[in-house]
Design a protein around this motif. Structure first.
Motif, short mmCIF file in Angstrom:
data_model
loop_
_atom_site.label_atom_id
_atom_site.label_comp_id
_atom_site.label_asym_id
_atom_site.label_seq_id
_atom_site.Cartn_x
_atom_site.Cartn_y
_atom_site.Cartn_z
N ILE A 73 0.84 -1.20 0.00
CA ILE A 73 0.00 0.00 0.00
C ILE A 73 0.87 1.25 0.00
O ILE A 73 0.60 2.22 -0.72
CB ILE A 73 -0.95 -0.02 1.22
CG1 ILE A 73 -1.96 -1.16 1.07
CG2 ILE A 73 -1.67 1.31 1.37
CD1 ILE A 73 -2.77 -1.43 2.32
N ALA A 127 2.10 1.80 -3.41
CA ALA A 127 1.06 2.30 -4.31
C ALA A 127 0.94 3.82 -4.23
O ALA A 127 0.69 4.49 -5.23
CB ALA A 127 -0.29 1.65 -3.97
N VAL A 133 -1.01 1.65 -7.88
CA VAL A 133 -0.89 0.22 -7.54
C VAL A 133 0.51 -0.02 -7.01
O VAL A 133 1.49 0.50 -7.56
CB VAL A 133 -1.15 -0.68 -8.77
CG1 VAL A 133 -1.09 -2.16 -8.36
CG2 VAL A 133 -2.49 -0.35 -9.40
N THR A 162 0.04 -7.50 -3.76
CA THR A 162 -0.30 -6.45 -4.71
C THR A 162 -1.62 -5.81 -4.32
O THR A 162 -2.57 -6.51 -3.93
CB THR A 162 -0.36 -7.00 -6.15
OG1 THR A 162 -0.73 -5.94 -7.05
CG2 THR A 162 -1.35 -8.13 -6.29
N THR A 163 -1.68 -4.50 -4.40
CA THR A 163 -2.88 -3.79 -3.96
C THR A 163 -4.05 -3.98 -4.92
O THR A 163 -5.21 -3.79 -4.53
CB THR A 163 -2.59 -2.29 -3.80
OG1 THR A 163 -2.11 -1.75 -5.04
CG2 THR A 163 -1.55 -2.06 -2.71
N GLY A 189 -5.13 -6.99 -2.62
CA GLY A 189 -5.80 -5.96 -1.84
C GLY A 189 -7.17 -5.61 -2.37
O GLY A 189 -8.06 -5.25 -1.60
N GLU A 190 -7.35 -5.69 -3.69
CA GLU A 190 -8.63 -5.33 -4.29
C GLU A 190 -8.76 -6.02 -5.64
O GLU A 190 -7.78 -6.14 -6.37
CB GLU A 190 -8.71 -3.81 -4.49
CG GLU A 190 -10.01 -3.31 -5.11
CD GLU A 190 -10.04 -1.81 -5.32
OE1 GLU A 190 -11.13 -1.28 -5.61
OE2 GLU A 190 -8.98 -1.16 -5.20
N ARG A 213 -7.62 -4.05 3.04
CA ARG A 213 -8.37 -3.97 1.78
C ARG A 213 -9.02 -2.60 1.64
O ARG A 213 -9.05 -2.03 0.55
CB ARG A 213 -9.43 -5.08 1.72
CG ARG A 213 -8.87 -6.48 1.65
CD ARG A 213 -9.90 -7.47 1.12
NE ARG A 213 -11.10 -7.56 1.92
CZ ARG A 213 -11.25 -8.39 2.95
NH1 ARG A 213 -10.25 -9.19 3.32
NH2 ARG A 213 -12.40 -8.46 3.61
N LYS A 245 -7.88 0.19 2.91
CA LYS A 245 -6.80 1.12 2.57
C LYS A 245 -6.41 1.01 1.10
O LYS A 245 -6.17 2.01 0.43
CB LYS A 245 -5.58 0.85 3.45
CG LYS A 245 -5.71 1.30 4.88
CD LYS A 245 -4.39 1.12 5.61
CE LYS A 245 -4.46 1.62 7.04
NZ LYS A 245 -3.14 1.47 7.73
N ALA A 246 -6.35 -0.23 0.60
CA ALA A 246 -5.98 -0.43 -0.80
C ALA A 246 -7.02 0.21 -1.72
O ALA A 246 -6.67 0.83 -2.74
CB ALA A 246 -5.85 -1.93 -1.10
N ARG A 247 -8.30 0.06 -1.38
CA ARG A 247 -9.35 0.68 -2.19
C ARG A 247 -9.25 2.20 -2.14
O ARG A 247 -9.43 2.87 -3.16
CB ARG A 247 -10.73 0.23 -1.69
CG ARG A 247 -11.11 -1.17 -2.09
CD ARG A 247 -12.59 -1.44 -1.87
NE ARG A 247 -12.95 -1.38 -0.46
CZ ARG A 247 -12.91 -2.42 0.37
NH1 ARG A 247 -12.52 -3.61 -0.08
NH2 ARG A 247 -13.27 -2.30 1.62
N SER A 281 -6.52 3.60 -4.46
CA SER A 281 -6.79 3.53 -5.90
C SER A 281 -8.14 4.12 -6.29
O SER A 281 -8.55 4.00 -7.44
CB SER A 281 -6.73 2.07 -6.38
OG SER A 281 -7.74 1.30 -5.76
#
Length: 308
Positions: free
Chosen positions: A42, A45, A54, A100-101, A130-131, A161, A163-165, A168
């Motif tokens: 993250i 990214a 990403v 990987t995010t 992550g997503e 997850r 945070k990853a969303r 991006s």
């Protein structure tokens, strides 16, 4: 040729070492190590230029091997960057893990070698995601390709997850939200509950319509209102300017079947959004290939201000 140590984050190794030498159980220790690598992905990214952010981390056991973020090298995806760093250092990735995010791409409609294929070819054994990509051309196809190649698939912890969303969101929201008085979009109607929000503009609190779409057939789709009085079919209309007063239409049903080339209307207190269905990529049960999407054009007609 650069050494492997060049790519190992020393601070993260200390975190992993402390965890592995602690009093936690093996499972708890492993979970903490995996969490640290997911968080690092993250962080990577966030370095990405532009809206498509990403990040990726490759690890072997408790050791970080390489990292990458989208466009760290111009035109390359995060996974490609990390893989190329490992290759340049002469590091075998057999049995390694990738964090990987965003799920690795697997778009069969481009000439690019998909990241999912590159990851599997490199011998990576586990991929933490992550997503899932909301792009209807990619959504979970990367996951499927990796599964079919024998790669184990894991998800980031729930909070990571989120945070990853968030990292991006500027990119992925184009598949769940659209703006403009007259514009268009293509999105997967089998994800996000079939919801696609259409707004006047991108400012906070702007007038919006949350359209909802669901499966109907190879050449038609349902526009759902949830209750009578919300959606209507502009029967036989082919152009927006052929619809004089949208309120004159029949809003007596919970949903309307909109065929390709036809126009559906959704209304709320802000006015009407007229949606023309341009194309449908149906689900497999209606003859689809696995790519699922609907392409729409819309026109917003704001309600008149009763105060003048």
């Amino acid at each position: 040729m650069p050494s492997a140590g060049r790519f190992i984050d020393r601070s993260l190794l200390l975190v992993c070492k402390d965890v592995l030498m602690g009093t936690d159980s093996n499972d708890e220790s492993k979970a903490k190590v995996e969490r640290a690598f997911a968080q690092r992905a993250i962080d990577e990214a966030r370095k990405s230029p532009g809206n498509a952010r990403v990040g990726a981390v490759i690890a072997l056991g408790d050791k970080q091997i390489t990292t990458g973020y989208k466009d760290e090298a111009p035109g390359l995806h995060a996974e490609q960057v990390a893989l190329q760093k490992a290759d340049a250092a002469g590091i075998s990735l057999t049995g390694a893990s990738l964090y990987t995010t965003l799920e690795p791409c697997a778009n069969s409609r481009t000439s690019r070698v998909a990241c999912a294929q590159l990851v599997a070819d490199a011998g990576i054994a586990v991929v933490h995601i992550g997503e899932y990509d909301p792009n209807p051309q990619v959504n979970r196809l990367g996951w499927r390709h990796l599964r079919d190649r024998g790669v184990r698939l894991r998800d980031f912890p729930a909070d990571l997850r989120t945070k990853a969303r968030q990292v991006s969101e500027d990119f992925t929201q184009v598949f769940t939200k659209g703006t403009g008085m007259s514009a268009g979009a293509k999105f997967d109607f089998t994800t996000n509950g079939g919801r696609f929000t259409i707004s006047v503009d991108a400012t906070a609190g702007t007038h919006s319509w949350e359209t909802s779409w669901s499966n109907c057939g190879a050449n038609a789709i349902y526009l759902n209102g949830g209750r009578p009085g919300v959606v209507a079919l502009a029967r036989y209309a082919e152009k927006f300017d052929e619809i004089d007063d949208p309120d004159a239409l029949d809003y007596g049903h919970h949903s309307s079947k909109i065929e390709v080339g036809s126009i559906g209307v959704m209304r709320n207190e802000y006015g009407h959004v007229l949606c023309k269905v341009i194309a449908i990529e149906p689900t497999v049960d209606y003859g689809g290939s696995g790519h699922v999407s609907v392409t729409v054009r819309w026109e917003i007609r704001l309600a008149e201000d009763p105060t003048g």
